[in-house]
Design a protein around this motif. Structure first.
Motif, PDB file in Angstrom:
ATOM      1  N   GLY A 251     -13.858  11.377   7.336  1.00 14.25           N
ATOM      2  CA  GLY A 251     -14.362  10.060   7.724  1.00 14.25           C
ATOM      3  C   GLY A 251     -14.751   9.238   6.511  1.00 14.25           C
ATOM      4  O   GLY A 251     -14.242   9.466   5.410  1.00 14.25           O
ATOM      5  N   LEU A 252     -15.678   8.322   6.703  1.00  9.68           N
ATOM      6  CA  LEU A 252     -16.036   7.353   5.665  1.00  9.68           C
ATOM      7  C   LEU A 252     -17.487   7.518   5.226  1.00  9.68           C
ATOM      8  O   LEU A 252     -18.356   7.876   6.022  1.00  9.68           O
ATOM      9  N   ALA A 253     -17.747   7.204   3.971  1.00 11.26           N
ATOM     10  CA  ALA A 253     -19.108   7.220   3.443  1.00 11.26           C
ATOM     11  C   ALA A 253     -19.922   6.084   4.043  1.00 11.26           C
ATOM     12  O   ALA A 253     -19.381   5.096   4.565  1.00 11.26           O
ATOM     13  N   VAL A 254     -21.240   6.197   3.941  1.00  9.37           N
ATOM     14  CA  VAL A 254     -22.130   5.235   4.578  1.00  9.37           C
ATOM     15  C   VAL A 254     -21.979   3.827   4.010  1.00  9.37           C
ATOM     16  O   VAL A 254     -22.255   2.843   4.693  1.00  9.37           O
ATOM     17  N   ASP A 255     -21.547   3.710   2.760  1.00 10.88           N
ATOM     18  CA  ASP A 255     -21.411   2.383   2.152  1.00 10.88           C
ATOM     19  C   ASP A 255     -19.970   1.877   2.143  1.00 10.88           C
ATOM     20  O   ASP A 255     -19.656   0.880   1.497  1.00 10.88           O
ATOM     21  N   HIS A 256     -19.091   2.522   2.888  1.00 12.59           N
ATOM     22  CA  HIS A 256     -17.689   2.087   2.934  1.00 12.59           C
ATOM     23  C   HIS A 256     -17.591   0.763   3.695  1.00 12.59           C
ATOM     24  O   HIS A 256     -18.262   0.578   4.719  1.00 12.59           O
ATOM     25  N   PRO A 257     -16.772  -0.170   3.241  1.00 13.15           N
ATOM     26  CA  PRO A 257     -16.676  -1.465   3.933  1.00 13.15           C
ATOM     27  C   PRO A 257     -16.136  -1.368   5.354  1.00 13.15           C
ATOM     28  O   PRO A 257     -16.327  -2.293   6.145  1.00 13.15           O
ATOM     29  N   LEU A 258     -15.486  -0.266   5.706  1.00 17.38           N
ATOM     30  CA  LEU A 258     -14.971  -0.093   7.061  1.00 17.38           C
ATOM     31  C   LEU A 258     -15.884   0.798   7.908  1.00 17.38           C
ATOM     32  O   LEU A 258     -15.470   1.328   8.940  1.00 17.38           O
ATOM     33  N   ARG A 259     -17.125   0.949   7.486  1.00 21.23           N
ATOM     34  CA  ARG A 259     -18.074   1.800   8.197  1.00 21.23           C
ATOM     35  C   ARG A 259     -18.193   1.419   9.676  1.00 21.23           C
ATOM     36  O   ARG A 259     -18.139   2.272  10.557  1.00 21.23           O
ATOM     37  N   GLU A 260     -18.370   0.143   9.961  1.00 23.90           N
ATOM     38  CA  GLU A 260     -18.515  -0.285  11.352  1.00 23.90           C
ATOM     39  C   GLU A 260     -17.217  -0.093  12.139  1.00 23.90           C
ATOM     40  O   GLU A 260     -17.249   0.168  13.351  1.00 23.90           O
ATOM     41  N   ALA A 261     -16.082  -0.206  11.462  1.00 19.64           N
ATOM     42  CA  ALA A 261     -14.808   0.040  12.136  1.00 19.64           C
ATOM     43  C   ALA A 261     -14.711   1.493  12.584  1.00 19.64           C
ATOM     44  O   ALA A 261     -14.140   1.791  13.640  1.00 19.64           O
ATOM     45  N   ALA A 262     -15.296   2.399  11.799  1.00 20.36           N
ATOM     46  CA  ALA A 262     -15.297   3.817  12.193  1.00 20.36           C
ATOM     47  C   ALA A 262     -16.129   4.027  13.453  1.00 20.36           C
ATOM     48  O   ALA A 262     -15.762   4.818  14.323  1.00 20.36           O
ATOM     49  N   ALA A 263     -17.258   3.327  13.550  1.00 19.41           N
ATOM     50  CA  ALA A 263     -18.079   3.429  14.760  1.00 19.41           C
ATOM     51  C   ALA A 263     -17.332   2.889  15.976  1.00 19.41           C
ATOM     52  O   ALA A 263     -17.375   3.470  17.064  1.00 19.41           O
ATOM     53  N   VAL A 264     -16.631   1.774  15.788  1.00 21.09           N
ATOM     54  CA  VAL A 264     -15.870   1.181  16.891  1.00 21.09           C
ATOM     55  C   VAL A 264     -14.728   2.110  17.301  1.00 21.09           C
ATOM     56  O   VAL A 264     -14.482   2.321  18.498  1.00 21.09           O
ATOM     57  N   LEU A 265     -14.034   2.675  16.331  1.00 19.16           N
ATOM     58  CA  LEU A 265     -12.937   3.591  16.648  1.00 19.16           C
ATOM     59  C   LEU A 265     -13.452   4.802  17.426  1.00 19.16           C
ATOM     60  O   LEU A 265     -12.831   5.236  18.396  1.00 19.16           O
ATOM     61  N   SER A 266     -14.604   5.334  17.023  1.00 18.88           N
ATOM     62  CA  SER A 266     -15.180   6.475  17.733  1.00 18.88           C
ATOM     63  C   SER A 266     -15.499   6.127  19.178  1.00 18.88           C
ATOM     64  O   SER A 266     -15.298   6.939  20.086  1.00 18.88           O
ATOM     65  N   ILE A 268     -13.973   3.811  20.974  1.00 16.33           N
ATOM     66  CA  ILE A 268     -12.687   3.663  21.667  1.00 16.33           C
ATOM     67  C   ILE A 268     -12.145   5.027  22.092  1.00 16.33           C
ATOM     68  O   ILE A 268     -11.603   5.180  23.196  1.00 16.33           O
ATOM     69  N   VAL A 269     -12.317   6.007  21.234  1.00 17.24           N
ATOM     70  CA  VAL A 269     -11.748   7.332  21.506  1.00 17.24           C
ATOM     71  C   VAL A 269     -12.692   8.197  22.330  1.00 17.24           C
ATOM     72  O   VAL A 269     -12.307   8.798  23.333  1.00 17.24           O
ATOM     73  N   ARG A 275     -10.547   6.926  25.317  1.00 10.62           N
ATOM     74  CA  ARG A 275      -9.235   7.525  25.572  1.00 10.62           C
ATOM     75  C   ARG A 275      -9.328   9.004  25.936  1.00 10.62           C
ATOM     76  O   ARG A 275      -8.538   9.499  26.750  1.00 10.62           O
ATOM     77  N   LEU A 276     -10.277   9.720  25.317  1.00 13.04           N
ATOM     78  CA  LEU A 276     -10.407  11.134  25.646  1.00 13.04           C
ATOM     79  C   LEU A 276     -10.874  11.329  27.086  1.00 13.04           C
ATOM     80  O   LEU A 276     -10.470  12.288  27.751  1.00 13.04           O
ATOM     81  N   TYR A 277     -11.720  10.430  27.557  1.00  9.49           N
ATOM     82  CA  TYR A 277     -12.171  10.523  28.940  1.00  9.49           C
ATOM     83  C   TYR A 277     -10.973  10.437  29.888  1.00  9.49           C
ATOM     84  O   TYR A 277     -10.812  11.272  30.799  1.00  9.49           O
ATOM     85  N   TRP A 278     -10.138   9.437  29.702  1.00  6.44           N
ATOM     86  CA  TRP A 278      -9.021   9.235  30.623  1.00  6.44           C
ATOM     87  C   TRP A 278      -7.952  10.305  30.461  1.00  6.44           C
ATOM     88  O   TRP A 278      -7.265  10.659  31.424  1.00  6.44           O
TER      89      TRP A 278
END
Length: 418
Positions: A251-266, A268-269, A275-278
């Motif tokens: 995954g990404l470090a806490v100061d990575h510029p895509l940090r919030e994108a990782a939270a959003v991706l999680s 979604i999945v 997606r895992l639910y369905w």
């Protein structure tokens, strides 16, 4: 997302070196305080695993003037709901009460940061912690994730067990625990965070008096690179009727510029309607399935897993892997990103509506980033995540490496590749 402005938090550094982060709200009906210490399991020597968590327990045994029973009675009398937790990179002591009791609350909470570390208390808590280790060892979910962390991190300190092991906890001496406290609880590592209806001048003056003689030692954490390779580990246990599987990917470090994108991706999945639910729960293939993102100083991980009937193990693992791999191949939709970002933004706002909820957001973000992050900024950053941001994250191919651990009746997985 347009948000109403709230009073700006302020950061102060006292003569003792203690940092004080304040978020006053004159309309709040409560006050919350916490000591956020920038130390955790990763900062221990391998042979001393569990020392941070052990110290957390011992803090509630009082200092040289106040015994444990009296300290806990004081906190109870304040309605303080006092508690604490230890993680890989932080240890936090927190409580809440009524605004008029704020000076008493700070005084009682500060006793925790002046531990007596009495030998008798140490032996008593050693027994408590060994029982805690045994309790978690009986829980399949804990066992499989402990094994996953060990398999993924190897010798990296982020693989340290927060609780420690029976061997390391049994070997921790009073001298070792005192050394750990003096080395890692210097005022430069401690931030007092207070939210709610505050008398700022009075609180700062009181905190300065209390912390005047606290240790000034400086502990320097040394970030370490880590590179995992895909693997599948099986832990046979025929006594379990369900198969428990845990999966970890980079995954990404806490100061990575895509940090919030990782939270959003999680979300979604692995979110409630992800997606895992369905793919696994709605279809009846598994009884649980999730994925989340954990971030650390120099790196991060996506962690998740599922539980299912052992006979379906290969099928369910194939579907789980397929969901992750399809993200890198096909990406996500604009609608998925909007829904997930909005849900996370609203969750952040809901948590911040009380002083105690705001306390943790402010304190943990400050420890992680070394700067003040307001509620408005935290909400806006996640609300602003775009489908392009998630695509940029997926372009890093986080799911190419998958470390998997299966616990239970694992026969159906024996012939699978990593």
């Amino acid at each position: 997302m347009t948000l109403p402005e709230s009073p700006a938090p302020s950061l102060h550094t006292l003569p003792s070196g203690l940092k004080v982060l304040l978020a006053p709200d004159p309309l709040a009906q409560t006050v919350a305080m916490g000591y956020f210490v920038q130390t955790g399991a990763r900062d221990e020597l391998k042979g001393e695993m569990g020392a941070s968590h052990f110290l957390e327990h011992l803090m509630f045994k009082g200092n040289g003037q106040v015994g444990g029973a009296e300290l806990n009675a004081r906190l109870d009398a304040l309605g303080g709901h006092a508690n604490a937790f230890t993680s890989d990179e932080a240890t936090v002591y927190h409580a809440a009460s009524l605004p008029e009791r704020a000076p008493e609350l700070l005084a009682a909470l500060s006793v925790l940061l002046e531990p007596a570390l009495r030998p008798d208390d140490i032996e008593t808590e050693r027994g408590v912690i060994l029982e805690e280790i045994a309790m978690y060892a009986d829980q399949p979910e804990s066992r499989v994730f402990d094994a996953l962390r060990s398999a993924y991190w190897g010798e990296h300190p982020l693989g340290h067990s927060v609780l420690g092991t029976v061997q390391t906890v049994s070997a921790l001496t009073p001298e070792t625990l005192r050394r750990n406290f003096l080395a890692r609880y210097g005022t430069s590592a401690v931030t007092l965070v207070a939210t709610g209806q505050l008398d700022v001048p009075e609180l700062l003056a009181q905190a300065a008096r209390i912390s005047a003689d606290w240790p000034r030692t400086v502990h320097l954490r040394r970030p370490q690179p880590q590179q995992a390779a895909s693997a599948l580990h099986t832990l046979p246990d025929d006594s379990l009727s369900r198969l428990h599987v845990a999966v970890c990917t980079p995954g990404l470090a806490v100061d990575h510029p895509l940090r919030e994108a990782a939270a959003v991706l999680s979300e979604i999945v692995g979110g409630e309607n992800g997606r895992l639910y369905w793919a696994l729960l709605d279809t009846g293939l598994a009884d649980s399935a999730d994925l989340s993102h954990a971030e650390y100083q120099e790196t991060g991980v996506f962690e998740g897993g599922f539980s299912c009937d052992p006979e379906r193990a290969a099928q369910v693992l194939g579907v789980y892997r397929g969901v992750l791999n399809s993200l890198q191949q096909d990406g996500v939709s604009e609608a998925e990103v909007r829904r997930a970002a909005r849900k996370l933004a609203v969750s952040t706002l809901l948590r911040s509506e009380t002083p105690q909820g705001q306390l943790f957001g402010l304190g943990m973000e400050y420890l992680a980033l070394g700067r003040v992050v307001t509620v408005e900024e935290a909400v806006q950053r996640v609300a602003d995540v775009t489908v392009q941001d998630v695509a940029a994250l997926l372009a890093l191919r986080p799911f190419d490496v998958q470390v998997t651990v299966a616990l239970g009746q694992t026969t159906a997985l024996q012939t699978l590749s990593v």
